[in-house]
Scaffold this motif. Sequence first.
Motif, mmCIF file in Angstrom:
data_model
loop_
_atom_site.group_PDB
_atom_site.id
_atom_site.type_symbol
_atom_site.label_atom_id
_atom_site.label_comp_id
_atom_site.label_asym_id
_atom_site.label_seq_id
_atom_site.Cartn_x
_atom_site.Cartn_y
_atom_site.Cartn_z
ATOM 1 N N ASP A 101 61.846 -34.049 -49.406
ATOM 2 C CA ASP A 101 60.786 -33.473 -48.917
ATOM 3 C C ASP A 101 60.174 -32.594 -49.728
ATOM 4 O OD1 ASP A 101 59.532 -31.043 -47.296
ATOM 5 O OD2 ASP A 101 60.253 -32.395 -45.570
ATOM 6 N N ALA A 102 58.827 -32.694 -49.921
ATOM 7 C CA ALA A 102 58.080 -31.751 -50.640
ATOM 8 C C ALA A 102 57.913 -30.236 -50.591
ATOM 9 C CB ALA A 102 56.636 -32.629 -51.293
ATOM 10 N N PHE A 103 58.427 -30.165 -49.414
ATOM 11 C CA PHE A 103 58.366 -28.561 -49.171
ATOM 12 C C PHE A 103 59.679 -27.879 -49.055
ATOM 13 C CE2 PHE A 103 54.449 -30.439 -47.820
ATOM 14 C CZ PHE A 103 53.435 -29.634 -48.235
ATOM 15 N N THR A 104 60.606 -28.480 -48.546
ATOM 16 C CA THR A 104 62.005 -28.126 -48.286
ATOM 17 C C THR A 104 63.025 -28.476 -49.381
ATOM 18 O OG1 THR A 104 62.741 -29.767 -46.748
ATOM 19 C CG2 THR A 104 61.420 -27.833 -45.969
ATOM 20 N N GLY A 105 62.560 -29.670 -50.128
ATOM 21 C CA GLY A 105 63.716 -30.283 -50.683
ATOM 22 C C GLY A 105 64.406 -31.277 -50.166
ATOM 23 N N ASN B 113 64.032 -30.232 -65.241
ATOM 24 C CA ASN B 113 64.242 -30.237 -63.821
ATOM 25 C C ASN B 113 62.921 -30.972 -63.274
ATOM 26 O OD1 ASN B 113 62.517 -28.126 -63.332
ATOM 27 N ND2 ASN B 113 64.323 -26.716 -63.275
ATOM 28 N N LEU B 114 62.912 -31.160 -62.042
ATOM 29 C CA LEU B 114 61.857 -31.564 -61.138
ATOM 30 C C LEU B 114 61.293 -30.521 -60.464
ATOM 31 C CD1 LEU B 114 60.589 -34.533 -60.784
ATOM 32 C CD2 LEU B 114 61.858 -34.573 -58.549
ATOM 33 N N SER B 115 60.256 -29.811 -60.615
ATOM 34 C CA SER B 115 59.767 -28.913 -59.775
ATOM 35 C C SER B 115 58.444 -28.849 -59.349
ATOM 36 C CB SER B 115 59.970 -27.493 -60.754
ATOM 37 O OG SER B 115 59.151 -27.799 -61.966
ATOM 38 N N ILE B 116 58.023 -28.185 -58.315
ATOM 39 C CA ILE B 116 56.610 -28.020 -57.631
ATOM 40 C C ILE B 116 56.148 -26.721 -57.746
ATOM 41 C CG2 ILE B 116 55.402 -28.543 -55.592
ATOM 42 C CD1 ILE B 116 57.410 -30.472 -54.857
ATOM 43 N N TRP B 117 54.680 -26.726 -58.264
ATOM 44 C CA TRP B 117 54.153 -25.519 -58.488
ATOM 45 C C TRP B 117 52.950 -25.426 -57.777
ATOM 46 C CZ3 TRP B 117 56.336 -22.359 -62.320
ATOM 47 C CH2 TRP B 117 57.375 -22.495 -62.932
ATOM 48 N N ASN B 118 52.285 -24.145 -57.553
ATOM 49 C CA ASN B 118 50.981 -23.895 -56.851
ATOM 50 C C ASN B 118 50.071 -24.232 -57.872
ATOM 51 O OD1 ASN B 118 48.730 -22.479 -56.376
ATOM 52 N ND2 ASN B 118 49.671 -22.176 -54.386
ATOM 53 N N ALA B 119 49.088 -25.176 -57.560
ATOM 54 C CA ALA B 119 48.073 -25.393 -58.611
ATOM 55 C C ALA B 119 46.957 -24.521 -58.753
ATOM 56 C CB ALA B 119 47.417 -26.857 -58.499
ATOM 57 N N HIS C 149 55.773 -20.706 -58.893
ATOM 58 C CA HIS C 149 56.808 -21.677 -58.642
ATOM 59 C C HIS C 149 57.087 -21.885 -57.353
ATOM 60 C CE1 HIS C 149 60.975 -23.135 -58.454
ATOM 61 N NE2 HIS C 149 60.706 -24.024 -59.187
ATOM 62 N N GLU C 150 57.063 -22.900 -56.632
ATOM 63 C CA GLU C 150 57.368 -23.049 -55.199
ATOM 64 C C GLU C 150 58.846 -23.654 -54.746
ATOM 65 O OE1 GLU C 150 54.305 -25.083 -53.450
ATOM 66 O OE2 GLU C 150 52.585 -23.743 -53.803
ATOM 67 N N LEU C 151 59.307 -24.696 -55.574
ATOM 68 C CA LEU C 151 60.374 -25.487 -55.382
ATOM 69 C C LEU C 151 60.903 -26.147 -56.516
ATOM 70 C CD1 LEU C 151 62.068 -26.375 -52.741
ATOM 71 C CD2 LEU C 151 60.696 -28.307 -52.704
ATOM 72 N N THR C 152 62.218 -26.256 -56.599
ATOM 73 C CA THR C 152 62.910 -26.916 -57.850
ATOM 74 C C THR C 152 63.839 -27.955 -56.736
ATOM 75 O OG1 THR C 152 63.054 -25.054 -59.502
ATOM 76 C CG2 THR C 152 64.774 -27.030 -59.563
ATOM 77 N N LEU C 153 63.396 -29.038 -57.132
ATOM 78 C CA LEU C 153 64.280 -30.162 -56.501
ATOM 79 C C LEU C 153 65.277 -30.724 -56.775
ATOM 80 C CD1 LEU C 153 60.891 -32.379 -55.844
ATOM 81 C CD2 LEU C 153 62.061 -31.139 -53.951
ATOM 82 N N GLU C 154 65.620 -30.497 -58.254
ATOM 83 C CA GLU C 154 66.757 -31.038 -58.727
ATOM 84 C C GLU C 154 66.750 -30.843 -60.291
ATOM 85 O OE1 GLU C 154 69.741 -35.063 -59.043
ATOM 86 O OE2 GLU C 154 68.274 -34.851 -57.245
ATOM 87 N N ASP C 155 67.887 -30.303 -60.619
ATOM 88 C CA ASP C 155 68.053 -30.155 -62.169
ATOM 89 C C ASP C 155 68.912 -31.517 -62.918
ATOM 90 O OD1 ASP C 155 67.056 -27.690 -62.484
ATOM 91 O OD2 ASP C 155 69.122 -26.778 -61.754
ATOM 92 N N ASP C 156 67.991 -32.231 -63.127
ATOM 93 C CA ASP C 156 68.510 -33.683 -63.700
ATOM 94 C C ASP C 156 67.352 -34.152 -64.597
ATOM 95 O OD1 ASP C 156 70.118 -35.775 -64.174
ATOM 96 O OD2 ASP C 156 70.257 -36.365 -62.443
ATOM 97 N N GLN C 157 67.678 -35.194 -65.322
ATOM 98 C CA GLN C 157 66.621 -35.806 -66.172
ATOM 99 C C GLN C 157 65.958 -36.936 -65.707
ATOM 100 O OE1 GLN C 157 69.069 -36.724 -69.640
ATOM 101 N NE2 GLN C 157 68.494 -34.768 -70.670
#
Length: 129
Positions: free
Chosen positions: A125-129, A80-86, A91-99
Amino acid sequence: DQKLRVWDAFDGTLKKSFHADGCSCCFSPDGERIICDDIDQAKIWNCRTGIVELNLKFNDYVIFCLFSPDGNRILIISTNLSIWNAQSGDHELTLEDDQFMHGTFSSDGKRVLAIGIDRVVRIWDAFTG
């Protein structure tokens, strides 16, 4: 040889060498850290010490990873496409389960753009999806 090497861009000397088995890597915006995919994980190294500061493990291959423009977040493309705290690795947000094949943050870090294997470009949106 599964090595990530950091070279001096001015004189060509080798500065550091890290063990990595991936195909995407990038510097943090301040140049102090490097993130690299490594089969089923994403590792963040301190450039000066060579120590792994963060190791995120996944259930599948990590295809792509990069820092946000402020260096506080990371974008990971795996199953998936996800955002994490560096810093913390939370884990902060999963944007989509796709390739997806590739992605990036906008210059202000507020949006994420990615292209899928279907060749469709998507923006979130990088904070809310």
